[in-house]
Design an enzyme around this catalytic site. Structure first.
Site, PDB file in Angstrom:
ATOM      1  N   LYS A  91      35.973  44.139  42.780  1.00  0.00           N
ATOM      2  CA  LYS A  91      36.823  44.795  41.580  1.00  0.00           C
ATOM      3  C   LYS A  91      36.676  43.603  40.714  1.00  0.00           C
ATOM      4  CE  LYS A  91      40.112  41.708  42.268  1.00  0.00           C
ATOM      5  NZ  LYS A  91      40.677  40.700  41.303  1.00  0.00           N
ATOM      6  N   THR A 121      43.548  44.681  38.269  1.00  0.00           N
ATOM      7  CA  THR A 121      42.635  43.658  37.719  1.00  0.00           C
ATOM      8  C   THR A 121      42.108  44.406  36.230  1.00  0.00           C
ATOM      9  OG1 THR A 121      42.172  43.001  39.804  1.00  0.00           O
ATOM     10  CG2 THR A 121      41.066  41.981  38.016  1.00  0.00           C
ATOM     11  N   SER A 131      44.696  39.008  34.223  1.00  0.00           N
ATOM     12  CA  SER A 131      43.446  38.664  35.209  1.00  0.00           C
ATOM     13  C   SER A 131      42.485  38.016  34.337  1.00  0.00           C
ATOM     14  CB  SER A 131      42.956  40.246  35.346  1.00  0.00           C
ATOM     15  OG  SER A 131      41.385  39.952  35.660  1.00  0.00           O
ATOM     16  N   VAL A 162      36.453  32.630  37.224  1.00  0.00           N
ATOM     17  CA  VAL A 162      36.110  34.089  36.882  1.00  0.00           C
ATOM     18  C   VAL A 162      35.131  34.368  38.114  1.00  0.00           C
ATOM     19  CG1 VAL A 162      35.195  35.597  35.320  1.00  0.00           C
ATOM     20  CG2 VAL A 162      36.230  33.536  34.341  1.00  0.00           C
TER      21      VAL A 162
END
Ligand SMILES: NC(=O)C1=CN([C@@H]2O[C@H](COP(=O)(O)OP(=O)(O)OC[C@H]3O[C@@H](n4cnc5c(N)ncnc54)[C@H](OP(=O)(O)O)[C@@H]3O)[C@@H](O)[C@H]2O)C=CC1
Ligand SMILES: O=C(CO)COP(=O)(O)O
Length: 320
Positions: A185, A242, A248, A269
């Site tokens: 995701k 997300t 996010s 990240v």
């Protein structure tokens, strides 16, 4: 029950805060100065500013103390997990280790459970994953997560021990599906951020999320996941969160690509390395993963946003 969280980043700190009502909680940092600062200031000013650490949390950089707990939550970034485990291997042997990271290790193509199994073979591994921002958990906002564990009895114990008034855990034995939902995701969130950042609009984001989810399913099924796991919190649930929130970091990184502005290179990240890992595995397996491949190229700078859009829109037409 006693629990230690190894890794005092945003997520580890939030989990420690959330679990304080359940028993004794220790938060371990590898950095002695940082541990001392958190222990005295009662705040993680570096990674989770603005949230007080309850008095009951003990913060330490002493690994012997931390690993005495019944349950150890490992909250470090995926690409750091192997090093973190290897550095403490003798203290972690035979322990219940709950990985809290989301990603695929670039060097091996493995997820967190497999990395635990390789590095600490006699540990009892589990995974905590699903839609949750550290800030939300730390502030006690309602959250539902997936606890993946192959051992039914351990899974029931962990579900009971790690559930709080605001943090509700669902169990699954599908560790591969839970791992991959959380890992993949992040890749799609980068793509969605880039689309919104470049001004492509909400319809483009919906298309990327939906076709991205199809890629997630294709990849996860190829690796032995159960389809229903991807439909749950650790897959669809986390994808929705997300890809649609500026909380996010993956999404914000995508926004910066779309806007062609700099992004803080110290920010975690996870989707960047995972996009690369996913693309390499998919290529070797002959799996068609156009969005993931494009995100990998965009993240590495091999593609501009214009080139990325062209690559996706010019693909041959096909059935849904
Ligand atoms: N933040 C969130 O909202 C959520 C995060 N997650 C997942 O949790 C994982 C961790 O993310 P997060 O806490 O946000 O990341 P952060 O960037 O906030 O923190 C990472 C932490 O890991 C520590 N660390 C890095 N390498 C090692 C190592 N080798 N040994 C020990 N500690 C190490 C860092 O220590 P140092 O400061 O010394 O470098 C730092 O404390 C990621 O996989 C993420 O996807 C999951 C759900 C929500
Ligand atoms: O995993 C998360 C939400 O479930 C946190 O996402 P980021 O790592 O993109 O901030």
């Amino acid at each position: 029950m006693s629990v230690s969280v190894l890794g005092s980043g945003a997520f580890g700190t939030s989990l420690a805060i959330s679990l304080t009502g359940n028993g004794s909680v220790t938060l371990w940092s590898r950095d002695q100065d940082q541990a001392h600062h958190m222990q005295t200031a009662r705040e993680n000013t570096q990674r989770l500013p603005g949230v007080a650490l309850p008095a009951d949390i003990k913060v330490t950089s002493n690994i012997d103390q931390a690993t005495k707990a019944d349950v150890l939550l490992i909250a470090v970034p995926m690409q750091k997990l192997r090093d973190a485990l290897q550095a403490q291997a003798s203290d972690l042997a035979g322990k219940t280790l709950v990985a809290c990271c989301k990603g695929i290790e670039l060097s091996s193509g493995l997820g967190p459970i497999s990395v635990i199994q390789q590095t600490i073979p006699d540990a009892r591994p589990a995974l905590l994953t699903g839609p949750s921002f550290a800030d939300d958990i730390a502030r006690g906002l309602p959250t539902a997560l997936t606890l993946a564990c192959a051992d039914d009895s351990l899974s029931l114990t962990l579900q009971h021990d790690l559930t709080t008034a605001n943090l509700r855990l669902y169990r699954t034995t599908d560790m591969i599906g839970a791992e991959l939902g959380g890992a993949l995701k992040n890749v799609m969130a980068i793509g969605c951020g880039a689309a919104i950042g470049a001004g492509l609009g909400e319809s483009a984001r919906a298309a990327l999320m939906t076709r991205g989810f199809a890629e997630m399913q294709r990849f996860a099924l190829m690796r032995g996941a159960r389809p229903d796991t991807l439909m749950g919190l650790s897959g669809l649930g986390d994808l929705v969160l997300t890809c649609s929130s500026e909380l996010s970091r993956n999404y914000r990184f995508g926004l910066s690509l779309g806007r062609n502005i700099q992004f803080d290179t110290h920010t975690t990240v996870e989707g960047v390395a995972t996009a690369r890992a996913m693309t390499e595995i998919a290529t070797a397996e002959g799996l068609d993963m156009p969005i993931s491949t494009t995100v990998a190229d965009l993240s590495s700078g091999a593609y501009s946003v214009t080139e990325a859009i062209r690559a996706l829109l010019n693909r041959p037409l096909k059935e849904e």
